[in-house]
Enzyme design. Structure first.
Site, short mmCIF file in Angstrom:
data_model
loop_
_atom_site.label_atom_id
_atom_site.label_comp_id
_atom_site.label_asym_id
_atom_site.label_seq_id
_atom_site.Cartn_x
_atom_site.Cartn_y
_atom_site.Cartn_z
N LYS A 17 -27.06 -43.99 -6.45
CA LYS A 17 -26.44 -45.06 -5.52
C LYS A 17 -27.27 -45.39 -4.64
CE LYS A 17 -20.88 -45.04 -5.15
NZ LYS A 17 -19.95 -44.42 -4.84
N SER A 24 -16.62 -46.36 -8.09
CA SER A 24 -17.73 -47.29 -6.93
C SER A 24 -18.85 -47.13 -7.55
CB SER A 24 -17.68 -46.98 -6.04
OG SER A 24 -17.84 -45.37 -5.12
N SER A 77 -14.43 -41.83 -8.35
CA SER A 77 -16.03 -42.98 -8.74
C SER A 77 -16.93 -42.29 -9.10
CB SER A 77 -16.10 -43.65 -7.32
OG SER A 77 -14.89 -44.58 -6.40
#
Length: 560
Positions: free
Chosen positions: A196, A268, A292
């Site tokens: 990420k 996310s 997330s």
């Protein structure tokens, strides 16, 4: 005559002999003029339009403050945030240099190279690792294969911010040399992965998915990047995240689920879930503060592990909430998540992240656990409700009963986690104080009431007293949760029940497991939650469920 102070700051009040005395009454409506006056005390200068969006959020915050004030919190209840006076030097000195041995993995059947190379896309980490160990394929071949898939499918999925191709090929060639020389590092040696893009990597941008930071370069490797490099893993891509770790919209586009590219992948950890689900990478690293990892795992049908708070170092990662952020893997199976977690924790605590110093034990595999000796709860109230994925979730309970698992009805703590949610937004506003005060938040893509710019502005009006009261109430929640889980090894809940908020506040580990599909063909998940620092048992239970079902082996047709 004394000037009347804004009710937002004082409630209804009167002055008696120069002393402010609180007088309870119905709270006044929060207005723009109130906020205009209040912000002068804080040296802020938000526009009237911005304050108008903010005032509606503040009404919700005020409801939380009122709920907190009704709690019985004697003076002895301390905040859940613990002060550590040791400088980094002393924290580092307290650590031992010895690495952690996670124990033995279960035996596995022999793995052969598939006749059709494309089938490699959906092999597990364990299977790919065995192909590399037995030299049936090289890391360079495997890395080139996944880089090609990233390039082919990203234009539709929008899951990649930066390909780290040069670094990946360099690391793959090094892995091949080491494996040929008999210097095998373990099951991640030579395995491609993605991170990420809130984790820093030297030589590459770390954009946090947000316009104001899209050209940012940080001259350090995040702890997860360091530790996966030590395990021999190959970094292929920095993957998308919703701006500043919220949602699936980033500065380039909206990340999509490969099951239906007209729909977002949620967030996310949007790109991490999308890339793994589409077979563009065997595993990826994400983070969770409030859903997330669980949420995008559901939208994309991946297996996502949120470890115990503090289990994985966040050094070199963007901070959103220092007391809630957690890093963990998204992969094809619980066993794969265990392999990655073992690598992320192999070096032990990290002095750069004080939360890692709290763990009373190291992560160890527990796949030999006797399921019939486990006591597993299920949140009966949540399962009894009518909700779209109820049939899929009930079927999970049936599978576990057939495996001999003792399932016991369980209730959540009485204290609601929702009244403590502003802990996250207060910490987020502090983390991005400079962004808000500079006005650069106006560059961000989303500008609605619930987007970060307005949330951060709203959070500037959270009083320090109320933040600390919330942290004290969080201490009560932690104790209530511990009491409820006494005698249980784990429990099961629908993925989006009240447990999601509560366990993100208490720091418990959780894993989202694919368990079926909606009538529209989209994947669904259920969530297993474990005791603090007991990921080994949690992953053993999750693996047993996945061994008895085939949902983790399903993958999207990619006919786009």
């Amino acid at each position: 005559m004394k000037k009347r102070l804004p009710a937002l700051l004082l409630g209804t009040a009167c002055f008696a002999a120069g002393v402010l005395v609180a007088r309870p009454s119905a709270p006044e409506e929060i207005t723009v003029p109130m906020l205009r006056a209040a912000q002068q005390l804080m040296g802020l200068s938000f526009s009237d339009a911005q304050l108008d969006s903010t005032r509606r959020n503040l009404s919700g915050y005020r409801d939380s403050y009122e709920a907190l004030r009704k709690l019985d919190m004697p003076n002895s209840v301390a905040p859940s945030v613990v002060f550590d006076p040791r400088p980094l030097r002393l924290r580092q000195a307290a650590l031992t240099a010895a690495t952690v041995n996670p124990g033995k993995l279960p035996e596995m059947a022999k793995v052969k190279l598939p006749a059709t190379r494309d089938d490699l896309a959906f092999y597990t980490v364990r299977q790919l690792g065995e192909l590399l160990r037995t030299k049936q394929i090289s890391s360079e071949e495997l890395t080139t294969f996944f880089l090609a898939r990233l390039k082919k499918y990203d234009p539709k999925l929008h899951c990649v911010i930066t390909l780290t191709e040069d670094l990946a090929l360099q690391q793959a060639r090094q892995a091949d040399q080491e494996i040929r020389a008999g210097k095998y590092r373990g099951p991640l040696h030579g395995i491609p992965y993605g991170a990420k893009d809130l984790f820093s990597a030297k030589g590459y941008k770390t954009t946090w998915g947000s316009v104001p930071y899209k050209d940012q370069t940080l001259d350090e490797d995040a702890a997860v990047v360091e530790r996966l490099r030590a395990a021999g893993a190959v970094l292929c891509a920095k993957l998308t995240l919703g701006e500043l770790a919220q949602g699936d919209v980033w500065f380039g586009e909206k990340t999509r689920t490969p099951w239906d590219v007209t729909k977002g992948s949620s967030g996310s950890s949007a790109g991490s879930a999308s890339a793994v689900a589409a077979g563009l990478l065997p595993f990826a690293i994400g983070t969770e503060t409030l859903g997330s990892i669980i949420s995008p795992s559901t939208a994309c049908g991946t297996t996502g592990l949120r470890p115990t708070y503090g289990r994985v170092s966040r050094a070199g990662a963007m901070a959103l909430s220092w007391t809630m952020d957690k890093a963990g893997p998204l992969a094809r199976s619980a066993e794969d998540c265990a392999l990655v977690l073992a690598a992320l924790t192999a070096a032990g605590p990290d002095a750069r992240d004080p939360a890692t110093l709290l763990a009373p034990n190291a992560f160890r595999y527990a796949f030999g656990t006797n399921l019939k000796k486990l006591r597993v709860g299920y949140i009966k109230k949540a399962f009894d409700q009518d909700y779209p994925t109820k049939a899929n979730d009930q079927a999970v309970l049936d599978v576990l009963r057939k495996l001999g698992v003792e399932l016991v009805p369980l209730e959540m703590p009485a204290l609601s986690g929702n009244i403590l949610r502003f802990v996250l937004t207060a910490e987020g506003a502090a983390a991005f104080d400079g962004l808000t005060r500079s006005g650069r938040d106006g560059q961000m893509v989303l500008q609605n009431r619930f987007a970060w710019p307005n949330t951060f502005r709203s959070s500037r009006f959270i009083p320090a007293v109320e933040y600390l009261q919330a942290q004290r109430a969080r201490s009560l929640l932690i104790e209530q949760m511990d009491a409820q889980l006494k005698g249980f090894d784990a429990y099961i809940t629908p993925s989006f029940s009240a447990s999601l908020v509560v366990t993100n506040l208490t720091g418990h580990p959780a894993i989202a497991l694919p368990n079926g599909f909606t009538p529209q063909g989209l994947p669904t998940t259920i969530t297993f939650i474990g005791q603090l620092y007991e990921e080994g048992t949690l992953l053993a239970l999750a693996k047993a469920y996945q061994d008895a079902t085939e949902f983790d082996e399903k993958h999207p047709p990619l006919n786009f």
